[in-house]
Scaffold this active site. Structure first.
Site, mmCIF file in Angstrom:
data_model
loop_
_atom_site.group_PDB
_atom_site.id
_atom_site.type_symbol
_atom_site.label_atom_id
_atom_site.label_comp_id
_atom_site.label_asym_id
_atom_site.label_seq_id
_atom_site.Cartn_x
_atom_site.Cartn_y
_atom_site.Cartn_z
ATOM 1 N N ASP A 110 0.792 -1.232 0.000
ATOM 2 C CA ASP A 110 0.000 0.000 0.000
ATOM 3 C C ASP A 110 0.822 1.279 0.000
ATOM 4 O OD1 ASP A 110 -2.696 -0.920 -0.109
ATOM 5 O OD2 ASP A 110 -2.453 -1.695 1.921
ATOM 6 N N ASP A 175 -7.335 -4.014 -5.304
ATOM 7 C CA ASP A 175 -6.941 -2.704 -4.774
ATOM 8 C C ASP A 175 -5.530 -2.310 -5.225
ATOM 9 O OD1 ASP A 175 -8.492 -4.515 -3.168
ATOM 10 O OD2 ASP A 175 -8.537 -3.071 -1.525
#
Length: 392
Positions: A110, A175
């Protein structure tokens, strides 16, 4: 019924009382007013806000790594760019400094969410070298997670936590497309094509394996890191392995629209339009355009909505519309009308001073259900700015 006809029909349905005639400027001014109190609290706490706790207090991100820690400073940078008010620049710089040391972490994917949304904006706006190097360092750390055999960046490590209980070996979540923007950006900044090569490989592998014929996406694809073959197609945050988790579809739409921005490869544009068609023409797509948390949740229409998914979709559609002759402008505005209504936008001083209500983190994990989320506000602000740039 095609996308545009169905969306125009939905736009005409005002009986649910969520339309607003406010311009993007009015909505941005209102949002800035709401977030100003949160900005003051964040500076006093010297922490970044994420959501509200079950008892209604602000959940502050601690010093440990948190995938959402870049959204608050990113929001502050956007408000600074709009308002030119130095207090937002100061707030952004102070809040992103809290996690600067995370730029070298190689244990999670991330980093793009975290550093492109904060330090990336900081560098673009200020052109200060200190921000540029942080962004490059984060891109280098993210690149270590790329497996050439698989053709993807690994999302989660599987040697600890709930992921270790799933039997996965190389999980990649939809994602993860969002983290590619940082690689594309750093490639442009440095002139080093290796970052871009990784981003394109990941986008292509994901296109080949994550999607169903109708344009919907699985949440998690688990690969064999030795052979690159797909081992499992499953979910972690959706209703079921075969369902269409709403925020996952939003990430996919945004991700391939963004890939087209950097590459101008028409296959990404066509794929983004395919994903948009799945979303906008789905029989469970609600009248106000703010999705249920999963398109296949069993109790629709009595399921929880996800304003964060709505905000991401609206922002993505606004960008997509710039490449398609405004084809998606009406559905994007329709979603923003709903999000800007009293149904989803909190009254000034309420909702912990977050803007949007009714977002969902992860229902299967019982986490952050029907609450405000910092990334819902981030993409809502981004969408309003994109609308403002169109003079609307």
């Amino acid at each position: 019924m095609n996308i545009i006809k169905s969306t125009l029909l939905l736009s005409a349905l005002t009986f649910f009382g969520c339309q607003t005639d406010d311009s993007s400027k009015v909505l941005l001014d209102r949002s800035e007013k709401q977030l100003s109190t949160l900005r003051i609290a964040a500076r006093e706490e010297n922490k970044n806000p994420r959501t509200l706790t079950k008892d209604g207090h602000i959940h502050w991100i601690q010093s440990s790594y948190d995938w959402t820690e870049g959204f608050w400073p990113g929001t502050c940078w956007m408000l600074y760019e709009v308002s030119k008010d130095k207090k937002w620049k100061d707030a952004a710089a102070a809040s992103q400094k809290l996690f600067r040391e995370h730029k070298d972490l190689t244990t999670d994917h991330d980093l793009g969410f975290i550093f492109n949304n904060s330090y990336g904006k900081a560098y673009r706006i200020t052109q200060e070298e200190q921000y540029k190097q942080v962004l490059i360092d984060a891109a280098n750390a993210l690149s270590t997670r790329f497996n050439d055999t698989v053709g993807c960046i690994q999302s989660w490590d599987v040697d600890h936590g709930w992921q270790s209980e799933r039997g996965w070996t190389f999980p990649v979540i939809i994602d993860n497309l969002m983290n590619l923007e940082m690689l594309f950006e750093v490639s442009n900044i440095t002139g080093d094509s290796s970052y871009r090569t990784i981003a394109i490989a990941h986008a292509n592998t994901t296109m080949a394996n994550h999607f169903r014929p109708d344009g919907s996406s699985f949440h998690v694809i688990d690969y064999d890191p030795e052979t690159g073959k797909v081992s499992h197609k499953v979910t972690a945050q959706g209703y079921s392995d075969e369902s269409a988790w709403a925020r996952g579809q939003a990430w996919a739409l945004y991700g391939y629209t963004m890939c087209y921005r950097y590459t101008k490869d028409k296959k990404y544009l066509d794929f983004a339009e395919k994903i948009a068609a799945f979303i906008l023409n789905h029989p469970n797509y609600p009248e106000d355009g703010v999705p249920y948390w999963d398109f296949d949740a069993p109790s629709i229409p009595n399921e929880i909505r996800d304003a964060s998914a709505g905000a991401i979709i609206a922002s993505a559609l606004l960008e997509l519309s710039t490449y398609t002759g405004d084809k998606y402008l009406t559905p994007a505005q329709h979603i923003l009308d709903a999000l800007s209504s009293d149904t989803y936008t909190a009254k000034t001083g309420e909702n912990g001073n977050f803007i949007l209500k009714h977002s969902v983190g992860s229902i299967p994990h019982g986490n952050e259900i029907d609450v405000p989320l910092n990334y819902a506000d981030y993409y809502y602000i981004e969408a309003l700015i994109r609308l403002r740039e169109r003079g609307l």
